[in-house]
Design a protein around this motif. Sequence first.
Motif, PDB file in Angstrom:
ATOM      1  N   LEU A 184       0.827  -1.202   0.000  1.00 44.69           N
ATOM      2  CA  LEU A 184       0.000   0.000   0.000  1.00 44.69           C
ATOM      3  C   LEU A 184       0.866   1.258   0.000  1.00 44.69           C
ATOM      4  O   LEU A 184       0.590   2.226  -0.722  1.00 44.69           O
ATOM      5  CB  LEU A 184      -0.917   0.013   1.223  1.00 44.69           C
ATOM      6  CG  LEU A 184      -2.053  -1.004   1.248  1.00 44.69           C
ATOM      7  CD1 LEU A 184      -2.691  -1.059   2.632  1.00 44.69           C
ATOM      8  CD2 LEU A 184      -3.111  -0.673   0.197  1.00 44.69           C
ATOM      9  N   LEU A 185       1.920   1.241   0.806  1.00 44.29           N
ATOM     10  CA  LEU A 185       2.809   2.404   0.872  1.00 44.29           C
ATOM     11  C   LEU A 185       3.534   2.604  -0.454  1.00 44.29           C
ATOM     12  O   LEU A 185       3.694   3.741  -0.922  1.00 44.29           O
ATOM     13  CB  LEU A 185       3.810   2.232   2.015  1.00 44.29           C
ATOM     14  CG  LEU A 185       4.721   3.422   2.296  1.00 44.29           C
ATOM     15  CD1 LEU A 185       3.920   4.678   2.612  1.00 44.29           C
ATOM     16  CD2 LEU A 185       5.680   3.096   3.439  1.00 44.29           C
ATOM     17  N   ASP A 186       3.966   1.508  -1.081  1.00 44.81           N
ATOM     18  CA  ASP A 186       4.601   1.609  -2.402  1.00 44.81           C
ATOM     19  C   ASP A 186       3.662   2.275  -3.399  1.00 44.81           C
ATOM     20  O   ASP A 186       4.077   3.124  -4.197  1.00 44.81           O
ATOM     21  CB  ASP A 186       4.985   0.219  -2.919  1.00 44.81           C
ATOM     22  CG  ASP A 186       6.171  -0.388  -2.176  1.00 44.81           C
ATOM     23  OD1 ASP A 186       6.902   0.370  -1.508  1.00 44.81           O
ATOM     24  OD2 ASP A 186       6.342  -1.618  -2.255  1.00 44.81           O
ATOM     25  N   CYS A 187       2.383   1.886  -3.348  1.00 48.28           N
ATOM     26  CA  CYS A 187       1.392   2.464  -4.250  1.00 48.28           C
ATOM     27  C   CYS A 187       1.218   3.956  -3.975  1.00 48.28           C
ATOM     28  O   CYS A 187       1.191   4.777  -4.900  1.00 48.28           O
ATOM     29  CB  CYS A 187       0.058   1.729  -4.085  1.00 48.28           C
ATOM     30  SG  CYS A 187      -1.275   2.352  -5.124  1.00 48.28           S
ATOM     31  N   ALA A 188       1.103   4.326  -2.697  1.00 43.89           N
ATOM     32  CA  ALA A 188       0.936   5.731  -2.338  1.00 43.89           C
ATOM     33  C   ALA A 188       2.131   6.565  -2.775  1.00 43.89           C
ATOM     34  O   ALA A 188       1.974   7.681  -3.292  1.00 43.89           O
ATOM     35  CB  ALA A 188       0.724   5.859  -0.832  1.00 43.89           C
ATOM     36  N   GLN A 189       3.324   6.019  -2.606  1.00 36.34           N
ATOM     37  CA  GLN A 189       4.537   6.745  -2.999  1.00 36.34           C
ATOM     38  C   GLN A 189       4.660   6.837  -4.518  1.00 36.34           C
ATOM     39  O   GLN A 189       5.054   7.880  -5.058  1.00 36.34           O
ATOM     40  CB  GLN A 189       5.761   6.047  -2.402  1.00 36.34           C
ATOM     41  CG  GLN A 189       5.838   6.166  -0.893  1.00 36.34           C
ATOM     42  CD  GLN A 189       6.886   5.251  -0.274  1.00 36.34           C
ATOM     43  OE1 GLN A 189       7.309   4.259  -0.893  1.00 36.34           O
ATOM     44  NE2 GLN A 189       7.304   5.563   0.942  1.00 36.34           N
ATOM     45  N   ARG A 190       4.291   5.765  -5.202  1.00 33.85           N
ATOM     46  CA  ARG A 190       4.392   5.739  -6.662  1.00 33.85           C
ATOM     47  C   ARG A 190       3.438   6.741  -7.299  1.00 33.85           C
ATOM     48  O   ARG A 190       3.774   7.393  -8.308  1.00 33.85           O
ATOM     49  CB  ARG A 190       4.095   4.324  -7.160  1.00 33.85           C
ATOM     50  CG  ARG A 190       4.266   4.122  -8.651  1.00 33.85           C
ATOM     51  CD  ARG A 190       4.155   2.647  -9.012  1.00 33.85           C
ATOM     52  NE  ARG A 190       2.891   2.056  -8.615  1.00 33.85           N
ATOM     53  CZ  ARG A 190       2.737   1.152  -7.645  1.00 33.85           C
ATOM     54  NH1 ARG A 190       3.768   0.753  -6.940  1.00 33.85           N
ATOM     55  NH2 ARG A 190       1.540   0.658  -7.370  1.00 33.85           N
ATOM     56  N   GLU A 191       2.252   6.884  -6.730  1.00 32.62           N
ATOM     57  CA  GLU A 191       1.233   7.757  -7.309  1.00 32.62           C
ATOM     58  C   GLU A 191       1.255   9.176  -6.741  1.00 32.62           C
ATOM     59  O   GLU A 191       0.461  10.020  -7.157  1.00 32.62           O
ATOM     60  CB  GLU A 191      -0.153   7.135  -7.073  1.00 32.62           C
ATOM     61  CG  GLU A 191      -0.323   5.785  -7.764  1.00 32.62           C
ATOM     62  CD  GLU A 191      -1.688   5.175  -7.503  1.00 32.62           C
ATOM     63  OE1 GLU A 191      -2.473   5.780  -6.735  1.00 32.62           O
ATOM     64  OE2 GLU A 191      -1.975   4.099  -8.059  1.00 32.62           O
ATOM     65  N   TYR A 192       2.155   9.436  -5.822  1.00 33.38           N
ATOM     66  CA  TYR A 192       2.205  10.757  -5.188  1.00 33.38           C
ATOM     67  C   TYR A 192       2.536  11.824  -6.225  1.00 33.38           C
ATOM     68  O   TYR A 192       3.463  11.659  -7.030  1.00 33.38           O
ATOM     69  CB  TYR A 192       3.261  10.746  -4.091  1.00 33.38           C
ATOM     70  CG  TYR A 192       3.159  11.875  -3.102  1.00 33.38           C
ATOM     71  CD1 TYR A 192       2.072  11.992  -2.258  1.00 33.38           C
ATOM     72  CD2 TYR A 192       4.178  12.827  -2.993  1.00 33.38           C
ATOM     73  CE1 TYR A 192       1.979  13.013  -1.321  1.00 33.38           C
ATOM     74  CE2 TYR A 192       4.101  13.855  -2.068  1.00 33.38           C
ATOM     75  CZ  TYR A 192       3.000  13.945  -1.232  1.00 33.38           C
ATOM     76  OH  TYR A 192       2.918  14.970  -0.318  1.00 33.38           O
TER      77      TYR A 192
END
Length: 246
Positions: free
Chosen positions: A198-206
């Motif tokens: 989830l954190l990877d996704c949030a960072q990738r889409e930031y």
Amino acid sequence: MGDVIYPAVVLAVRVASHALGLRIQIRGDVNIPAAGGAVIVANHASYLDPFAVALGASGRSVRFLALQELFDHRVYGLMMRGLRQIPVRPERGGAAYCATADALKSGEVVGVFAEATIAQSFTVQRLRTGAGRLAGAAGVPLIPVAVWGTHRLWTKDRRELIQPRLPITVLIGEPLRPTLHDDPEEVTEQLRVAMQALLDCAQREYPCSGTEKWWQPEHLGGTAPGPEEAAARDADENAARRGQVS
């Protein structure tokens, strides 16, 4: 009293966020059960993370586990008690465990930062197994959450609360459903993997580039300390704190 104070605090957070122009994106709040107990476990990068999780909890009140020192504070203590948060004394962890188990059996939602400290690497660090044990024993869902962006406002040794249009992301994942018979270590590792995804996704889409920025993890081109260095810093800080107490 918590039933009155908690909604008022969440409303105040919403008003303050709007006044500051924060761009808060919440996804996956359908994974928070409308009724019944649940354990929410989020990554911890900022002192503001409990407020972000509360905003994403789909209207449910969340009772967070927090260190006793916050309850002893002259100002914060009043708020912590009014919000019915759960105090944790490291030397008396059993009392917090029992209070949390009772809350879950009563159908309440409990929030846990299982890294036990702010992650200076801005990745998901090693998790303690208590959240998985509690969820399994109570037969309630274990819900992974990732929060990203709050650390740019307030984290260890840094605070800059006025940042108009700052993006903040709260991603709520699908619940894990541990049982009393599951291995707590395995459940906790599944939880950590889900939180990191989830954190990877949030960072990738930031929407902001963190290249060469202090708030971006090392593996994404930022200047934050790597996980091993961050863990070493935490160990040094904990040792110093114990030395002050003794």
